[in-house]
Design a protein around this motif. Structure first.
Motif, PDB file in Angstrom:
ATOM      1  N   ASP A  45       0.831  -1.205   0.000  1.00  0.00           N
ATOM      2  CA  ASP A  45       0.000   0.000   0.000  1.00  0.00           C
ATOM      3  C   ASP A  45       0.866   1.256   0.000  1.00  0.00           C
ATOM      4  N   ALA A  46       1.981   1.198   0.732  1.00  0.00           N
ATOM      5  CA  ALA A  46       2.884   2.360   0.765  1.00  0.00           C
ATOM      6  C   ALA A  46       3.454   2.622  -0.627  1.00  0.00           C
ATOM      7  N   ASP A  47       3.831   1.545  -1.315  1.00  0.00           N
ATOM      8  CA  ASP A  47       4.356   1.710  -2.671  1.00  0.00           C
ATOM      9  C   ASP A  47       3.278   2.249  -3.611  1.00  0.00           C
ATOM     10  N   LEU A  48       2.068   1.758  -3.431  1.00  0.00           N
ATOM     11  CA  LEU A  48       0.951   2.161  -4.288  1.00  0.00           C
ATOM     12  C   LEU A  48       0.628   3.642  -4.099  1.00  0.00           C
ATOM     13  N   ILE A  49       0.539   4.061  -2.851  1.00  0.00           N
ATOM     14  CA  ILE A  49       0.176   5.446  -2.549  1.00  0.00           C
ATOM     15  C   ILE A  49       1.313   6.398  -2.909  1.00  0.00           C
ATOM     16  N   GLY A  50       2.552   5.931  -2.735  1.00  0.00           N
ATOM     17  CA  GLY A  50       3.671   6.634  -3.337  1.00  0.00           C
ATOM     18  C   GLY A  50       4.224   7.850  -2.628  1.00  0.00           C
ATOM     19  N   CYS A  51       4.098   7.928  -1.314  1.00  0.00           N
ATOM     20  CA  CYS A  51       4.710   9.044  -0.594  1.00  0.00           C
ATOM     21  C   CYS A  51       6.238   8.926  -0.702  1.00  0.00           C
ATOM     22  N   PRO A  52       6.944  10.051  -0.746  1.00  0.00           N
ATOM     23  CA  PRO A  52       8.379  10.007  -1.059  1.00  0.00           C
ATOM     24  C   PRO A  52       9.240   9.287  -0.018  1.00  0.00           C
ATOM     25  N   VAL A  53       8.896   9.403   1.264  1.00  0.00           N
ATOM     26  CA  VAL A  53       9.731   8.768   2.284  1.00  0.00           C
ATOM     27  C   VAL A  53       8.916   7.762   3.085  1.00  0.00           C
ATOM     28  N   ARG A  54       9.452   6.557   3.222  1.00  0.00           N
ATOM     29  CA  ARG A  54       8.788   5.532   4.019  1.00  0.00           C
ATOM     30  C   ARG A  54       9.641   5.214   5.235  1.00  0.00           C
ATOM     31  N   LEU A  55       9.007   5.214   6.397  1.00  0.00           N
ATOM     32  CA  LEU A  55       9.679   4.782   7.618  1.00  0.00           C
ATOM     33  C   LEU A  55       9.061   3.476   8.058  1.00  0.00           C
ATOM     34  N   THR A  56       9.896   2.548   8.510  1.00  0.00           N
ATOM     35  CA  THR A  56       9.365   1.294   9.021  1.00  0.00           C
ATOM     36  C   THR A  56       9.733   1.151  10.491  1.00  0.00           C
ATOM     37  N   VAL A  57       8.692   0.976  11.316  1.00  0.00           N
ATOM     38  CA  VAL A  57       8.915   0.716  12.740  1.00  0.00           C
ATOM     39  C   VAL A  57       8.515  -0.724  12.997  1.00  0.00           C
ATOM     40  N   SER A  58       9.442  -1.520  13.560  1.00  0.00           N
ATOM     41  CA  SER A  58       9.115  -2.921  13.796  1.00  0.00           C
ATOM     42  C   SER A  58       9.846  -3.426  15.031  1.00  0.00           C
ATOM     43  N   PRO A  59       9.349  -4.537  15.601  1.00  0.00           N
ATOM     44  CA  PRO A  59       9.973  -5.083  16.810  1.00  0.00           C
ATOM     45  C   PRO A  59      11.449  -5.398  16.566  1.00  0.00           C
ATOM     46  N   ARG A  60      11.784  -5.625  15.321  1.00  0.00           N
ATOM     47  CA  ARG A  60      13.142  -5.993  14.977  1.00  0.00           C
ATOM     48  C   ARG A  60      14.144  -4.872  15.297  1.00  0.00           C
ATOM     49  N   ASN A  61      13.721  -3.626  15.040  1.00  0.00           N
ATOM     50  CA  ASN A  61      14.659  -2.518  15.127  1.00  0.00           C
ATOM     51  C   ASN A  61      14.583  -1.723  16.421  1.00  0.00           C
ATOM     52  N   ILE A  62      13.508  -1.919  17.147  1.00  0.00           N
ATOM     53  CA  ILE A  62      13.330  -1.127  18.359  1.00  0.00           C
ATOM     54  C   ILE A  62      14.439  -1.351  19.382  1.00  0.00           C
ATOM     55  N   PRO A  63      14.864  -2.626  19.623  1.00  0.00           N
ATOM     56  CA  PRO A  63      15.921  -2.841  20.627  1.00  0.00           C
ATOM     57  C   PRO A  63      17.213  -2.092  20.322  1.00  0.00           C
TER      58      PRO A  63
END
Length: 565
Positions: free
Chosen positions: A515-533
């Motif tokens: 959906d993010a790719d479809l909507i096409g906003c220039p910057v995407r941030l991903t927040v996930s349990p993987r990166n929080i620590p």
RNA sequence: CGGGGUGUAGCUCAGCUUGGCAGAGCGCUUGGUUUGGGACCAAGAGGCCGGCGGUUCGAGUCCGCCCACCCCGACCA
């Protein structure tokens, strides 16, 4: 905005009646929804992108010293009759009657009203120059709406009108608007091409269109990669190939049974098409016109219409042609009387042409101007095409399709004279204001932007007109750590003045990324349990393949930097 | 306005040839299991089959008319 609160749904598949890329993607991204032919709703995401464009247009118009106002869309038919455009616009004009049986139109454009407005507000040269504009909905009963938002029946347009005391003033206003337009398209991140355009039969001189090249475009553009000449095909001039001059030979009839086309004729006689003259018949405001043009060229109907100063031009019907005693397929001007004859100047480039014999199954060899025929009018009415010689440097021109997103136009005094927009000059002499008009189709620009900026996954908005600058994909948003980290990033970004969309839905990562790719906003941030620590957040630009991990503490700087790319 | 095409669930489409209970995938609802590129299980909701008329015991299916939407053309004899 939280995605869970957003109105409008993304679609996995495009609706079957969406044919152009922009229509498909805008629909799939939940930005537009069609109501009927040429009628669309702009949903929140689409409307946001629209408003970004609108904002840029407004800023640049204001910066150019133009005054914004708003005029009625509903107008008395009377003023359209006064200007003569009730007829010129014809069926494209939406008309209605009010309860007192008065006739009204729903306006397709506003020259009449603005001219009357100026007539009432402007009396002196001291009140001029003036450039006025509005951003407002227009209504046109198009013969064929098409291409999603590209050609619609109801659309929002920025229309501006300049009023000056003389031609020099008009030139200054025109240049100002031209520059404003260049600024607008540049700020939107859209490489618009400025081309010479037809100014129409209604008068006026210079006219330029701003085009975004796209396969789905409706206009053909000729442009020279060597010297930069660019023009709409309707207007484009070109160098007509000169043929070797030969000694004049005498007319000679040749039997050509059933040979009705130029191609057939050239094949049959084994001559190049350039050695033939083609006859085409038009009806101009009801009068038959006989048009001759070298066989390898085609008639440019816009040039023809302008030459004839006709309001209604169409090919003549078979019946009309027959009635005039013309044998279609075997016609030429030789011996023909009682019909207005017009020829393209390409007939001057050669000699000993093959033309129709004006009787079935026969042609004439060695027809020569002016020995054998003398048209009433000889001028340029030929259509330029790919490879035609550039009128400035003779290099072959390229041909591309384009979407017309802006049009600027020197009107002159057509409207001010008809509607009495006069002022007193410094000598006390009453003179009509010199006008220009300048339009940008905002919705069309939105569609054209998508036509130009997309990949197989979806839209890639230029940063300046994206509905949101930053799209946060919060994976496992129901995880309390993710909730906190994502909400925190969201608030900090908003606090720093960014437009942010937070995907807080209970969807799988794949759905969110797609959906993010479809909507096409220039910057995407991903927040996930993987990166929080690690106290990291992932950042990715829509138009780049790879992503990067950045520190949460300093992520605002990174977002700023990514947006500037 | 001319030519072509399509109308069946919110979306994409089967079913129509050869008339006989209205279908699939996606989406949606509920519960559960999942969680880094369009997950899985189970149970559900959702239809004037574009409209009107005709043929028939019976029409999504056959016939006629109309409507809507899409594409091409508004052009070279």
């Amino acid at each position: 905005m939280r995605f869970s609160q957003l109105f409008g749904k993304t679609l996995r598949e495009p609706p079957s009646d969406a044919d152009t890329i922009s229509h498909q993607l805008l629909t799939r991204a939940g930005m537009v929804q069609q109501l009927s032919t040429g009628l669309y709703s702009l949903l929140p995401l689409g409307w946001r992108a629209f408003r970004k464009i609108e904002g840029i247009v407004r800023e640049e118009m204001d910066a150019a010293g133009s005054n914004e106002l708003l005029m009625p869309a509903l107008q008395p038919l009377e003023i359209w009759e006064e200007s003569g455009r009730a007829q010129a616009f014809g069926a494209a004009l939406y008309r209605l009657r009010d309860r007192r049986d008065r006739e009204l139109v729903i306006a397709p454009t506003h020259e009449e009203v603005i001219t009357l407005l100026v007539r009432q507000q402007v009396q002196s040269y001291r009140d001029l120059p003036q450039i006025l504009y509005q951003i407002q909905t227009k209504f046109r009963d198009e013969p064929r709406p098409r291409g999603g938002l590209v050609r619609v029946r109801e659309f929002i347009m920025k229309d501006a009108y300049s009023f000056d005391v003389d031609e020099d003033g008009l030139e200054t206003s025109y240049r100002k608007m031209m520059q404003a337009y260049k600024n607008i398209f540049s700020r939107c991140g859209l490489p618009a091409l400025m081309v010479e355009a037809d100014s129409g039969a209604i008068g006026g001189k210079d006219s330029h269109e701003f085009m975004l090249l796209a396969e789905s475009g409706e206009d053909d553009i000729l442009h020279c990669l060597n010297c930069g000449y660019a023009a709409n095909a309707e207007k484009a001039r070109f160098v007509k190939e000169k043929l070797p001059q030969e000694g004049l030979m005498s007319l000679e009839e040749v039997s050509t049974p059933g040979i009705k086309t130029i191609q057939g004729l050239a094949n049959f006689l084994n001559i190049p098409e350039t050695k033939t003259i083609k006859a085409v018949f038009y009806s101009a405001d009801g009068k038959l016109v006989f048009v001759s043009i070298r066989g390898d060229l085609e008639v440019n109907e816009v040039k023809l219409k302008n030459t004839l100063k006709a309001t209604d031009l169409r090919l003549a019907t078979d019946e009309e042609v027959k009635e005039a005693g013309i044998h279609a397929g075997f016609a030429s001007q030789i011996g023909l009387t009682g019909v207005l004859t017009l020829a393209d100047d390409s007939i001057l480039t050669g000699s000993n042409f093959v033309v129709g014999a004006n009787k079935p199954d026969a042609h004439l060899r060695n027809a020569n101007y002016p020995r054998d025929f003398e048209p009433d009018i000889i001028t340029d009415i030929a259509l330029a095409r790919q490879g035609s010689g550039c009128p400035h440097c003779s290099e072959p021109m390229a041909s591309d399709r384009g979407i017309e997103v802006g049009h600027i136009f020197k009107l002159g005094v057509v409207f001010s004279e008809k509607l009495g927009a006069n002022f007193l000059d410094e000598n006390g002499v009453s003179r009509p204001a010199i006008m220009g008009c300048y339009g940008i189709g905002v919705g069309r620009l939105l569609a054209a932007a998508v036509e130009q900026n997309h990949d197989e996954k979806g839209i890639i908005w230029p940063a300046a007109i994206a509905p949101y600058q930053v799209h946060i994909c919060a994976l496992n948003y129901d995880n309390s750590e993710v909730t906190q980290a994502a909400d925190d990033a969201y608030e900090r970004l908003k606090g720093a003045g960014f437009d942010v969309l937070l995907d807080d839905r209970a969807e799988s990562p794949g759905v969110k990324f797609n959906d993010a790719d479809l909507i096409g906003c220039p910057v995407r941030l991903t927040v996930s349990p993987r990166n929080i620590p690690q106290n990291k957040i992932e950042i990715k630009s829509r138009n780049e393949k790879t992503s990067a991990l950045i520190d949460v503490d300093t992520f605002l700087e990174s977002v700023r930097e990514f947006l500037a790319r």
